[in-house]
Write a protein that holds these residues in place. Structure first.
Motif, PDB file in Angstrom:
ATOM      1  N   ASP A   1      33.597  50.715  49.059  1.00  0.00           N
ATOM      2  CA  ASP A   1      33.654  49.154  49.350  1.00  0.00           C
ATOM      3  C   ASP A   1      33.097  48.692  50.716  1.00  0.00           C
ATOM      4  N   GLU A   2      31.813  48.179  50.770  1.00  0.00           N
ATOM      5  CA  GLU A   2      30.980  47.630  51.776  1.00  0.00           C
ATOM      6  C   GLU A   2      31.299  48.968  52.993  1.00  0.00           C
TER       7      GLU A   2
ATOM      8  N   PRO B   1      38.449  38.068  50.308  1.00  0.00           N
ATOM      9  CA  PRO B   1      37.181  38.682  50.018  1.00  0.00           C
ATOM     10  C   PRO B   1      36.028  37.587  49.982  1.00  0.00           C
TER      11      PRO B   1
ATOM     12  N   GLN C   1      37.684  47.774  51.618  1.00  0.00           N
ATOM     13  CA  GLN C   1      36.664  46.683  52.150  1.00  0.00           C
ATOM     14  C   GLN C   1      36.955  46.736  53.506  1.00  0.00           C
TER      15      GLN C   1
ATOM     16  N   THR D   1      35.213  43.866  44.560  1.00  0.00           N
ATOM     17  CA  THR D   1      36.680  44.641  44.839  1.00  0.00           C
ATOM     18  C   THR D   1      37.496  44.759  43.515  1.00  0.00           C
TER      19      THR D   1
HETATM   20 MG   LIG Z   1      34.921  42.553  48.189  1.00  0.00          MG
END
Ligand SMILES: [Mg+2]
Ligand SMILES: Nc1ncnc2c1ncn2[C@@H]1O[C@H](COP(=O)(O)OP(=O)(O)O)[C@@H](O)[C@H]1O
Lengths: 450, 246
Positions: free
Chosen positions: B172-173, A449, B88, B44
């Motif tokens: 998420d995104e 991430p 994500q 996240t």
């Molecule tokens: Mg993230």
């Protein structure tokens, strides 16, 4: 046959970044507005019909060539080999469901197979011994009491291990229905308890495989002991003599068991194919490919694994219960860890993730194995060395296994894709033998991430 | 607007590194909330905590009218309680068709025996078609999800999220890998979903966040740095320093 047949080969190019409208109508599969007909389970899985057809033809052919029902071209012992092979195919199908579909590489399934054999073997041995004992006691002036009869049976069965008491484990052995229930209940309960403990603690992958090996090893070591109550390393023998059919020749018995095995394989195949089709199959394959994702959809993954594991253990046990009357003898060596590893090798060579692949693998490799180890294959004279197949067969098998894993991960069953022109694989990703199934490790997301 | 999710005083440490530090967030129902912040801020991880993937070292996560603690529930129980999540990285079942993916997500009884014996007894087809229309994948229902483009996979996952019919959507995104038109479509979808539910969106793209037109929470080093309208937070000097200024 896992991916539904409406997955036509992807002929068209891919459309990166494209949304719905950009795809040319020529390759559309479900035209807008046309309701999708719900097709029957068999129609969506045509391979089931092909399989049943092939099995029927095979059974018919063997029947025509058998001694009891036909020309007698095939010997009784060969009929038994074929019947046993069908049982091995059934346990391979069960293995494929748990490994190929659900991603659980169980290396202990032959324990369930063996327990099924022991359960039926207890009745076979008890009932037959009872008849012998009754015959011996017949001439006596005073009729024997039930206790005397039981003692006599105990002495007869357990003389080899120096005991004469019937252990508690034989409590139901006098009754065929009860002992048949044991065929299903004992392995089913073992699978349920083992699976519950293992899956609940989220043991996966190689660790689970090792745990299943430990289970089958522990069981076989336990059975090797004389005081396990199942005659230690002698095992149960004389199982080919079916009580009540003393006057029936083995030729007739063998073809009857062959038919029973074929029927069991057919029923087991269809039942398991049904279980891994539709939405159930979707969830099961989802667990194989990414179990964490399935959890976040609200499915209790552990329950599904437990269901699949137990179901396939029960099928394995039924296969074992049909196998050992044809083999005639069962002993603890049958459930040694190596037996379950062979099972995995058969399924891998046949092609996992498709039930007919498991059948092909089990039939092909186990028949070939008995040909090689039975001295059927001619030795190869190299001048300086003689390759004796009884010694070298295992090496050949090991090499084939490695070769299949590396170069033909779909196994023999993959050849059918060439006929079907199926280009889409049932699954993607790594097929490595150590991973068992391809999955994203829990708690990781690719692309770190940061 | 009543409080649906209450996260208070939550901290998480990974090998001594404090990824979430005394984090408190409240989400109402219905509400649309954007969460922004630099990479590694813990966005996240926040979703991981709410969905049961990561267990916090301390703090409370309370859910619904009865304020039940999510910390004692498993991932699947939390999902069944009404929390859906889009990851994500698009996470769909690549070997299965779009239809199978959606069918698996549809809100239905989740037990093995329910699934085994209830096939074909519901209105699944019409619901799947409705969803597929909404996410623009109607013509792709029979394709394996692995063949889809990145943006289409994102949409499929959003479709799976909607199929679950959750009360809280954690997204998420969602716009990563999408073209501008696809982004526009995604904003519309999320805004519509937020009319009746709680929707939390993590996104980096400021244009996207602006179009969402909702309350914004800025995360930094595992705790809330600022909260309020987009204009309010973008005017905050600390936010400019840690996030916008870079
Ligand atoms: Mg993230
Ligand atoms: N499972 C984990 N193990 C160790 N560190 C983690 C783990 N998950 C997240 N982190 C770390 O926690 C921090 C927050 O990560 P994340 O929540 O993914 O940030 P982002 O806001 O970009 O989504 C990062 O520094 C990340 O490396």
């Amino acid at each position: 046959m896992t991916s539904s047949t409406d997955t036509a080969p992807s002929s068209g190019p891919k459309y990166p970044g494209g949304s719905g409208g950009q795809r040319p109508p020529a390759v559309r599969r479900a035209p807008r507005g046309e309701p999708l007909r719900r097709r029957s389970f068999v129609a969506r899985n045509p391979s089931i019909l092909w399989f049943l057809l092939a099995l029927s033809l095979f059974t018919l052919g063997v029947t025509v060539l058998a001694e009891a029902t036909g020309t007698g071209l095939l010997s009784t012992s060969f009929i038994k080999t074929l019947g046993k092979t069908l049982c091995l195919c059934l346990v391979a199908v069960a293995m494929d469901v748990v490994w190929g579909y659900c991603g659980i590489l169980s290396l202990g399934h032959m324990a369930f197979f063996g327990l099924g054999g022991y359960a039926i073997g207890q009745w076979l041995m008890y009932a037959r011994t009872e008849q012998i004992v009754m015959g011996n006691l017949d001439g006596q002036p005073i009729p024997a009491t039930p206790q005397e009869i039981s003692d006599a049976i105990g002495t007869q069965i357990f003389g080899v291990v120096g005991a004469s008491e019937l252990p508690a484990i034989w409590a139901f052995a006098h009754s065929l229905p009860l002992q048949l229930a044991m065929v299903v209940l004992v392995p089913g309960l073992l699978a349920l308890i083992f699976g519950w403990l293992a899956f609940r603690s989220r043991v996966t992958g190689v660790y689970l495989s090792i745990l299943t090996q430990a289970m089958t090893l522990a069981l076989s070591l336990y059975l090797f002991q004389n005081d396990s109550g199942l005659r230690g390393n002698n095992g149960l023998s004389g199982l080919q003599n079916i009580p009540g059919y003393e006057n029936t020749p083995q030729a007739t018995l063998s073809i009857s068991f062959f038919w029973a095995s074929a029927a069991a394989l057919a029923i087991g195949y269809v039942a398991l194919a049904w279980a891994v089709s539709g939405k159930m199959g979707s969830v099961i394959r989802g667990i194989r490919d990414n179990e964490a994702r399935v959890r976040f959809l609200g499915y209790h993954v552990e329950s599904y694994k437990l269901f699949v594991f137990t179901l396939s253990a029960i099928v394995a046990a039924i296969a074992g219960a049909l196998y050992y009357p044809q083999a005639g003898i069962i002993n603890p060596a049958e459930i040694a860890p190596i037996a379950s590893i062979y099972l995995a090798v058969w399924v891998a060579i046949g092609g996992r993730g498709r039930l007919y692949g498991a059948v092909i693998g089990a039939a092909f490799v186990s028949l070939l194995s008995s040909w090689f180890t039975g001295g059927g294959a001619p030795d190869i004279e190299l001048g300086f060395y003689t390759v004796q197949w009884t010694d070298w067969w295992l090496v050949l098998l090991g090499l084939s296994f490695v070769a299949v894993t590396l170069f033909a991960p779909k196994g023999i069953g993959g050849l059918f894709d060439l006929i079907n022109h199926r280009v889409m694989p049932d699954r993607e990703g790594d097929y490595g033998p150590d991973t068992g199934s391809w999955r994203t490790e829990e708690g990781t997301e690719e692309e770190p991430p940061r | 607007m009543s409080t649906l999710l209450e996260v208070s005083g939550v901290s998480v440490t990974f090998d001594g590194f404090r990824a979430i530090n005394n984090l408190s967030i409240q989400i109402g129902e219905p509400e649309l909330r954007a969460v922004i912040g630099p990479n590694g801020a813990g966005k996240t991880t926040f979703m991981d905590i709410v969905t049961g993937k990561t267990r916090p070292d301390q703090g409370r996560v309370l859910w619904g009218e009865k304020s039940v603690s999510l910390l004692r529930m498993s991932e699947s129980e939390i999902a069944r309680a009404g929390i859906g999540r889009k990851f994500q990285k698009p996470t769909v079942f690549e070997a299965q068709t779009v239809r199978e993916n959606l069918a698996m997500a549809l809100k239905n009884p989740r037990g093995p025996f329910d699934v085994l014996f209830s096939r074909g007894l519901d209105d699944a087809d019409s619901r799947i078609h409705g969803l597929a229309d909404e996410i623009g994948l109607r013509d792709h229902l029979s394709r394996p999800a692995g063949e889809l483009s990145h943006g289409q996979k994102q949409w499929l996952e959003i479709g799976m999220l909607l199929a679950q019919d959750p009360r809280l959507l954690l997204v998420d995104e969602p716009a990563a890998g999408m073209t501008p038109t696809e982004r526009q479509h995604t904003t519309d979808l999320l805004k519509r979903a937020a009319e009746t539910r709680a929707v939390v969106v993590v996104e980096h793209d400021m244009e996207f966040v602006r179009r969402l037109n909702c309350k914004v929470t800025v995360l930094h080093e595992g705790s809330v740095l600022a909260e309020g309208s987009l204009d309010h937070v973008t005017g905050d000097q600390r936010v400019i320093d840690v996030y916008l200024g870079r």
